[in-house]
Design an enzyme around this catalytic site. Structure first.
Site, PDB file in Angstrom:
ATOM      1  N   TYR A   1      35.652 -17.906  55.804  1.00 59.36           N
ATOM      2  CA  TYR A   1      36.070 -16.565  55.414  1.00 59.36           C
ATOM      3  C   TYR A   1      37.475 -16.581  54.828  1.00 59.36           C
ATOM      4  O   TYR A   1      38.344 -17.319  55.311  1.00 59.36           O
ATOM      5  CB  TYR A   1      36.097 -15.643  56.631  1.00 59.36           C
ATOM      6  CG  TYR A   1      34.747 -15.175  57.114  1.00 59.36           C
ATOM      7  CD1 TYR A   1      34.158 -14.043  56.575  1.00 59.36           C
ATOM      8  CD2 TYR A   1      34.089 -15.847  58.129  1.00 59.36           C
ATOM      9  CE1 TYR A   1      32.932 -13.593  57.040  1.00 59.36           C
ATOM     10  CE2 TYR A   1      32.857 -15.400  58.595  1.00 59.36           C
ATOM     11  CZ  TYR A   1      32.291 -14.264  58.044  1.00 59.36           C
ATOM     12  OH  TYR A   1      31.083 -13.823  58.504  1.00 59.36           O
TER      13      TYR A   1
ATOM     14  N   TYR B   1      28.326 -21.250  59.883  1.00 57.28           N
ATOM     15  CA  TYR B   1      29.610 -21.752  60.393  1.00 57.28           C
ATOM     16  C   TYR B   1      29.616 -21.737  61.915  1.00 57.28           C
ATOM     17  O   TYR B   1      28.876 -20.981  62.542  1.00 57.28           O
ATOM     18  CB  TYR B   1      30.791 -20.944  59.832  1.00 57.28           C
ATOM     19  CG  TYR B   1      30.770 -19.472  60.192  1.00 57.28           C
ATOM     20  CD1 TYR B   1      31.292 -19.002  61.389  1.00 57.28           C
ATOM     21  CD2 TYR B   1      30.217 -18.547  59.312  1.00 57.28           C
ATOM     22  CE1 TYR B   1      31.265 -17.661  61.706  1.00 57.28           C
ATOM     23  CE2 TYR B   1      30.178 -17.201  59.625  1.00 57.28           C
ATOM     24  CZ  TYR B   1      30.704 -16.766  60.821  1.00 57.28           C
ATOM     25  OH  TYR B   1      30.656 -15.428  61.144  1.00 57.28           O
TER      26      TYR B   1
ATOM     27  N   ARG C   1      26.684 -19.600  63.620  1.00 60.72           N
ATOM     28  CA  ARG C   1      26.105 -18.381  63.059  1.00 60.72           C
ATOM     29  C   ARG C   1      25.149 -18.746  61.933  1.00 60.72           C
ATOM     30  O   ARG C   1      25.491 -19.550  61.070  1.00 60.72           O
ATOM     31  CB  ARG C   1      27.202 -17.470  62.453  1.00 60.72           C
ATOM     32  CG  ARG C   1      28.174 -16.783  63.393  1.00 60.72           C
ATOM     33  CD  ARG C   1      27.595 -15.924  64.485  1.00 60.72           C
ATOM     34  NE  ARG C   1      26.391 -15.151  64.247  1.00 60.72           N
ATOM     35  CZ  ARG C   1      26.344 -13.978  63.625  1.00 60.72           C
ATOM     36  NH1 ARG C   1      27.429 -13.411  63.162  1.00 60.72           N
ATOM     37  NH2 ARG C   1      25.205 -13.331  63.485  1.00 60.72           N
TER      38      ARG C   1
ATOM     39  N   HIS D   1      24.843 -15.198  56.949  1.00 58.64           N
ATOM     40  CA  HIS D   1      24.680 -13.742  57.042  1.00 58.64           C
ATOM     41  C   HIS D   1      25.690 -13.017  56.180  1.00 58.64           C
ATOM     42  O   HIS D   1      26.745 -13.563  55.845  1.00 58.64           O
ATOM     43  CB  HIS D   1      24.822 -13.270  58.496  1.00 58.64           C
ATOM     44  CG  HIS D   1      26.185 -13.509  59.068  1.00 58.64           C
ATOM     45  ND1 HIS D   1      26.568 -14.724  59.587  1.00 58.64           N
ATOM     46  CD2 HIS D   1      27.272 -12.710  59.177  1.00 58.64           C
ATOM     47  CE1 HIS D   1      27.818 -14.659  59.999  1.00 58.64           C
ATOM     48  NE2 HIS D   1      28.278 -13.453  59.758  1.00 58.64           N
TER      49      HIS D   1
ATOM     50  N   HIS E   1      27.643  -9.253  56.264  1.00 57.34           N
ATOM     51  CA  HIS E   1      27.892  -8.020  57.023  1.00 57.34           C
ATOM     52  C   HIS E   1      27.697  -6.824  56.091  1.00 57.34           C
ATOM     53  O   HIS E   1      28.142  -6.863  54.939  1.00 57.34           O
ATOM     54  CB  HIS E   1      29.323  -8.007  57.553  1.00 57.34           C
ATOM     55  CG  HIS E   1      29.616  -9.093  58.541  1.00 57.34           C
ATOM     56  ND1 HIS E   1      29.506  -8.903  59.897  1.00 57.34           N
ATOM     57  CD2 HIS E   1      30.001 -10.380  58.376  1.00 57.34           C
ATOM     58  CE1 HIS E   1      29.826 -10.030  60.531  1.00 57.34           C
ATOM     59  NE2 HIS E   1      30.142 -10.945  59.632  1.00 57.34           N
TER      60      HIS E   1
END
Lengths: 207, 240
Positions: B106, B145, B155, B158, B160
């Protein structure tokens, strides 16, 4: 087999996670991408009524401030009108009544500037005391939490408020009422700490 | 018919507040039952957004942060409709997304995963649904990640997704997963959802018809918000 109803089902909620800032407040994540981040100016320049500041912490079950919260506010203007076709009446040009803030990464403090809302109609002819509608998301919060902040200087209106009076445990009602802090630059400051769990857990609403 | 109250939220398909296998939820979950409110003007109204609030490029994550060229990764289109439980389109509503880059990193000052930042990828976008509730983003498929829950939790890929609807009680944040990802079955955050069908509903399906040949793969993801009754025999909300 009886007839099918054919309703769709609401999409399930998932946590906003620790990086919610990227999507909803990218400046806080550390980069500049949009012309304008949304939710910074709640009341706009033309809103009538008392300018106020609201501040607080979100506190977890260990008593620690939560430092990765995103909080949204939805409120009426000083006349008790929401900026919406079903909002009860007109609002000032530039009044949106919606804001979005994050908690500080170091201190967990959040705060915003707005105007004090007026009373709004309740159900069956009742009147709701002035209040801010708050929605809280964060890592570890699986579905956004709804609560309300009421004003300490509205004791009579609060005592008659149909939502506050729904709370059977009178002791818990106080969790929805902000504390008056010292004015800052002539602007009243209200303090509203939200406790997710533990002693004095804030009342949350299933709306 | 004038719309009346919103349907009560079906809490059986949503994750409860306390889901101990997702450890962070333990100290952040309220213990007292919520107080159930009948709809008032405070809940059925909500913020509205328009094209003056956003820019057309905001829904193109391949270009909205590009500095020296396109970001690295699998080019995808994510599209679908925002609907309510009555299958009616939710028009002109703000849809905001955020995600990791193709390596699972991120662009956030708190993310310290060793996968590199992509200089051409911001990782957020926003758009308004059109009059039919349609929305679309162009982006890069996010990578999986690791995250600190137990030591070996990953995770699934995905995105959000944040949606408003027309009343504040419809406000929703969720996550989009990708069809066929084996990590979905191992994720404590996904497993917080008690209902298997509800997990399937968050899993976007490959949509070959919407794919742009020789350019981008498409996934379809419909978002469903709470619906509203249109009832004849009802006291009005304000009851006068």
């Amino acid at each position: 087999m009886p007839q099918e109803l054919h309703y769709l089902r609401e999409s399930a909620s998932q946590t906003a996670g620790p990086y919610v800032h990227i999507g909803l407040a990218p400046g806080a994540a550390g980069f500049d991408i949009y012309r304008e981040e949304l939710g910074r100016d709640i009341a706009g320049p033309n809103a009538k009524g008392q300018r106020i500041r609201v501040e607080g912490l979100v506190i977890d079950g260990t008593g620690s401030p939560v430092k990765d919260v995103l909080l949204e506010v939805w409120q009426a203007n000083a006349n008790g009108h929401y900026a919406h076709p079903e909002g009860g009446g007109p609002v000032e040009d530039g009044f949106r009544g919606w804001g979005r803030v994050i908690t500080d990464f170091d201190s967990g403090e959040w705060g915003f500037d707005t105007v004090k809302p007026g009373p709004v109609p309740g159900r069956n002819g009742s009147v709701q005391a002035p209040h801010l509608n708050l929605w809280i998301v964060a890592r570890g919060i699986n579905i956004g939490l709804n609560t309300r902040m009421y004003f300490p200087d509205e004791a009579d209106a609060n005592a008659a408020d149909p939502v506050i009076n729904l709370i059977e445990w009178e002791k818990r009602r106080a969790t929805l009422i902000a504390r008056q802090s010292e004015d800052r630059d002539g602007v009243p400051v209200y303090r509203f700490d939200i406790r997710l769990q533990g002693d004095d857990e804030t009342v949350f609403f299933d709306i | 018919m004038k719309p009346a109250e919103y349907h009560q939220r079906d809490r059986s398909l949503h994750p409860p507040a306390l889901t101990p296998k997702y450890k962070t939820s333990v100290a952040r979950s309220p213990r007292w039952p919520m107080i159930s409110l009948e709809n008032t003007i405070s809940e059925i109204t909500g913020p509205r957004f328009g094209h003056a609030d956003i820019d057309p490029i905001d829904n193109d994550l391949i270009r909205n942060y590009a500095k020296t060229g396109d970001p690295v990764g699998e080019r995808i289109i994510v599209h679908g409709r925002v609907l309510d439980e009555n299958a009616r389109p939710v028009p002109n509503t703000l849809v905001e997304i955020w995600q990791a880059n193709s390596g699972g990193r991120y662009r956030h000052k708190k993310d310290t995963y060793l996968a590199p930042i992509d200089p051409n990828f911001g990782g957020c976008g926003r758009t308004l649904s059109d009059e039919n509730g349609q929305y679309a983003f162009r982006t890069i498929k996010p990578g999986a990640y690791p995250w600190r829950n137990r030591v070996n939790n990953w995770r699934p890929a995905h995105i959000h997704v944040s949606v408003f609807g027309s009343g504040f009680l419809q406000r929703l944040i969720t996550q989009l997963y990708f069809e066929g990802d084996p990590l979905i079955a191992h994720c404590p955050i996904v497993h917080a959802i008690p209902d298997r069908d509800a997990v399937q509903q968050l899993t976007a399906k490959l949509d070959l018809n919407a794919t742009i040949p020789l350019d981008s793969i498409a996934y379809k993801f419909d978002i469903v918000l709470r619906g509203r009754r249109s009832t004849l025999f009802e006291n009005r909300l304000e009851g006068n």
